[in-house]
Design an enzyme around this catalytic site. Structure first.
Site, PDB file in Angstrom:
ATOM      1  N   TYR A   1     -11.615   6.293  23.412  1.00 11.45           N
ATOM      2  CA  TYR A   1     -10.976   7.131  22.395  1.00 11.45           C
ATOM      3  C   TYR A   1     -10.551   8.465  23.000  1.00 11.45           C
ATOM      4  O   TYR A   1      -9.424   8.929  22.790  1.00 11.45           O
ATOM      5  CB  TYR A   1     -11.944   7.369  21.232  1.00 11.45           C
ATOM      6  CG  TYR A   1     -11.409   8.305  20.172  1.00 11.45           C
ATOM      7  CD1 TYR A   1     -10.364   7.925  19.338  1.00 11.45           C
ATOM      8  CD2 TYR A   1     -11.953   9.581  20.011  1.00 11.45           C
ATOM      9  CE1 TYR A   1      -9.867   8.787  18.363  1.00 11.45           C
ATOM     10  CE2 TYR A   1     -11.471  10.448  19.042  1.00 11.45           C
ATOM     11  CZ  TYR A   1     -10.431  10.051  18.220  1.00 11.45           C
ATOM     12  OH  TYR A   1      -9.938  10.904  17.261  1.00 11.45           O
TER      13      TYR A   1
ATOM     14  N   ASN B   1       0.965  10.750  13.238  1.00 11.68           N
ATOM     15  CA  ASN B   1      -0.327  10.971  12.600  1.00 11.68           C
ATOM     16  C   ASN B   1      -1.235   9.747  12.681  1.00 11.68           C
ATOM     17  O   ASN B   1      -2.453   9.879  12.764  1.00 11.68           O
ATOM     18  CB  ASN B   1      -0.087  11.355  11.128  1.00 11.68           C
ATOM     19  CG  ASN B   1      -1.336  11.243  10.280  1.00 11.68           C
ATOM     20  OD1 ASN B   1      -2.222  12.084  10.335  1.00 11.68           O
ATOM     21  ND2 ASN B   1      -1.415  10.171   9.481  1.00 11.68           N
TER      22      ASN B   1
ATOM     23  N   LYS C   1      -6.845  10.290  23.387  1.00 12.70           N
ATOM     24  CA  LYS C   1      -6.549  11.589  22.791  1.00 12.70           C
ATOM     25  C   LYS C   1      -6.089  12.605  23.833  1.00 12.70           C
ATOM     26  O   LYS C   1      -5.232  13.444  23.551  1.00 12.70           O
ATOM     27  CB  LYS C   1      -7.767  12.117  22.034  1.00 12.70           C
ATOM     28  CG  LYS C   1      -8.174  11.269  20.827  1.00 12.70           C
ATOM     29  CD  LYS C   1      -7.149  11.349  19.700  1.00 12.70           C
ATOM     30  CE  LYS C   1      -6.185  10.208  19.621  1.00 12.70           C
ATOM     31  NZ  LYS C   1      -5.251  10.318  18.469  1.00 12.70           N
TER      32      LYS C   1
ATOM     33  N   LYS D   1       0.829  -1.206   0.000  1.00 11.49           N
ATOM     34  CA  LYS D   1       0.000   0.000   0.000  1.00 11.49           C
ATOM     35  C   LYS D   1       0.862   1.254   0.000  1.00 11.49           C
ATOM     36  O   LYS D   1       0.571   2.230  -0.702  1.00 11.49           O
ATOM     37  CB  LYS D   1      -0.921  -0.006   1.217  1.00 11.49           C
ATOM     38  CG  LYS D   1      -1.982   1.079   1.189  1.00 11.49           C
ATOM     39  CD  LYS D   1      -2.968   0.914   2.344  1.00 11.49           C
ATOM     40  CE  LYS D   1      -4.048   1.995   2.296  1.00 11.49           C
ATOM     41  NZ  LYS D   1      -5.022   1.843   3.418  1.00 11.49           N
TER      42      LYS D   1
ATOM     43  N   THR E   1     -12.258  10.919   6.379  1.00  6.92           N
ATOM     44  CA  THR E   1     -11.137  10.021   6.132  1.00  6.92           C
ATOM     45  C   THR E   1     -11.465   8.617   6.628  1.00  6.92           C
ATOM     46  O   THR E   1     -12.516   8.382   7.224  1.00  6.92           O
ATOM     47  CB  THR E   1      -9.866  10.506   6.858  1.00  6.92           C
ATOM     48  OG1 THR E   1     -10.050  10.343   8.280  1.00  6.92           O
ATOM     49  CG2 THR E   1      -9.566  11.968   6.546  1.00  6.92           C
TER      50      THR E   1
END
Length: 324
Positions: free
Chosen positions: A200, A116, A204, A61, A235
């Site tokens: 989550y 990222n 973060k 990929k 995304t």
């Protein structure tokens, strides 16, 4: 409410490929660079002359992405740089040292590391190879270990660079501004609740904790460490939450805008040693009014804070120590 609104509807980006100076001679790593924001960021950096390592799980990929980026570059451009694949599996701590060593065997320095890559809202019960809740395992523990192992080339770059131009960029989320309990409760990090949104958010907040703690650790070396909310983007990050994607689709932006946020955090001269450890908002601004609870957590107890960020970093250090 104003800050929340401005993250949903940010002002126009001011630092883009159109006014980015040449990056020739710079070496970058973009984790998760095969899609979305990471792909767009790698594209910008390459076309500005930088040498970009796309760190990802799949070599096939990554090579396809590299060819795609090269195919869109002008044949006569004197600014294009280099693109390289770097194998990286953030969900398996036992493999990360080999990835860092592979990079260090090729490069004596690293100018900017963009952490990222990440995962959002996987199925409840998803775990990393070492058994950690997957979002914590990838977003925090994997990124922490990779960063720690790359401190030598980052410090090497800083020795021959103006203070503040060598940086580590972490990725957070607007979710941390929308929680009634924005501080990390260590019990939740160790024993995750049956709530993937909360898990989550914990990861973060953890990213900002790690950014702030690293800023304290390496600031004297002239290195900047900041975290950023890339923005509400359309995304693959939302592939595990299609319901949410459809619900907020009208306010989702193209991935390129998230790349502008990360570009500003990583290369803008507006980020200086004076605001080391800060939090960057879309599409390139410093958060004007972070949660007071988080600000207290970022401070040590000796400075009137709760010491939560230091506690979290020490936990990450302990959990990853045998893989250093």
């Amino acid at each position: 409410m104003g800050v929340t609104w401005s993250q949903l509807f940010p002002p126009q980006p001011t630092f883009t490929e159109k006014n980015l100076p040449s990056q020739k001679g710079k070496v970058f790593i973009v984790t998760g660079g095969t899609s979305g924001v990471g792909f767009e960021l790698a594209n910008i950096l390459f076309k500005a002359g930088g040498k970009v390592y796309i760190a990802a799980r799949s070599k096939d990929k990554a090579l396809k992405c590299i060819e795609k980026i090269k195919s869109t570059a002008q044949d006569d451009s004197s600014e294009t740089g280099q693109l390289e694949f770097l194998h990286l599996e953030l969900d398996d701590l036992s493999t990360i040292k080999a990835s860092a060593e592979a990079f260090k065997s090729k490069e004596p320095k690293l100018d900017v590391l963009w952490n990222n890559a990440g995962v959002s809202l996987p199925p409840l019960g998803s775990k990393s190879k070492q058994g950690y809740e997957l979002q914590m395992g990838i977003n925090c523990l994997g990124a922490f270990l990779f960063t720690e192992l790359l401190l030598p080339p980052l410090k090497a770059a800083a020795q021959n660079s103006p203070p503040g131009t060598v940086r580590v960029i972490w990725t957070s989320s607007q979710a941390i501004d929308n929680q009634p309990r924005p501080e990390i409760i260590m019990a939740e990090a160790v024993a995750p609740p049956q709530d993937q949104v909360r898990n989550y958010t914990i990861s973060k907040i953890g990213n900002w904790f790690l950014a702030s703690e690293l800023a304290k650790q390496v600031g004297s070396s002239g290195i900047i460490s900041v975290t950023q909310n890339p923005g509400n983007l359309n995304t693959e990050l939302l592939r595990n939450a299609i319901w949410y994607k459809y619900a907020v689709y009208p306010i989702l932006y193209k991935a390129i805008f998230g790349a502008y946020t990360e570009l500003w955090a990583g290369l803008s001269p507006d980020v200086t040693m004076d605001n080391n450890g800060c939090y960057v908002l879309p599409w390139g601004r410093i958060h004007p009014s972070p949660s007071q609870d988080i600000l207290r957590a970022l401070k040590g107890t000796e400075d009137g804070g709760t010491g939560r960020a230091k506690e979290f970093r020490e936990w990450c250090e302990k959990e990853t120590s045998k893989y250093m």
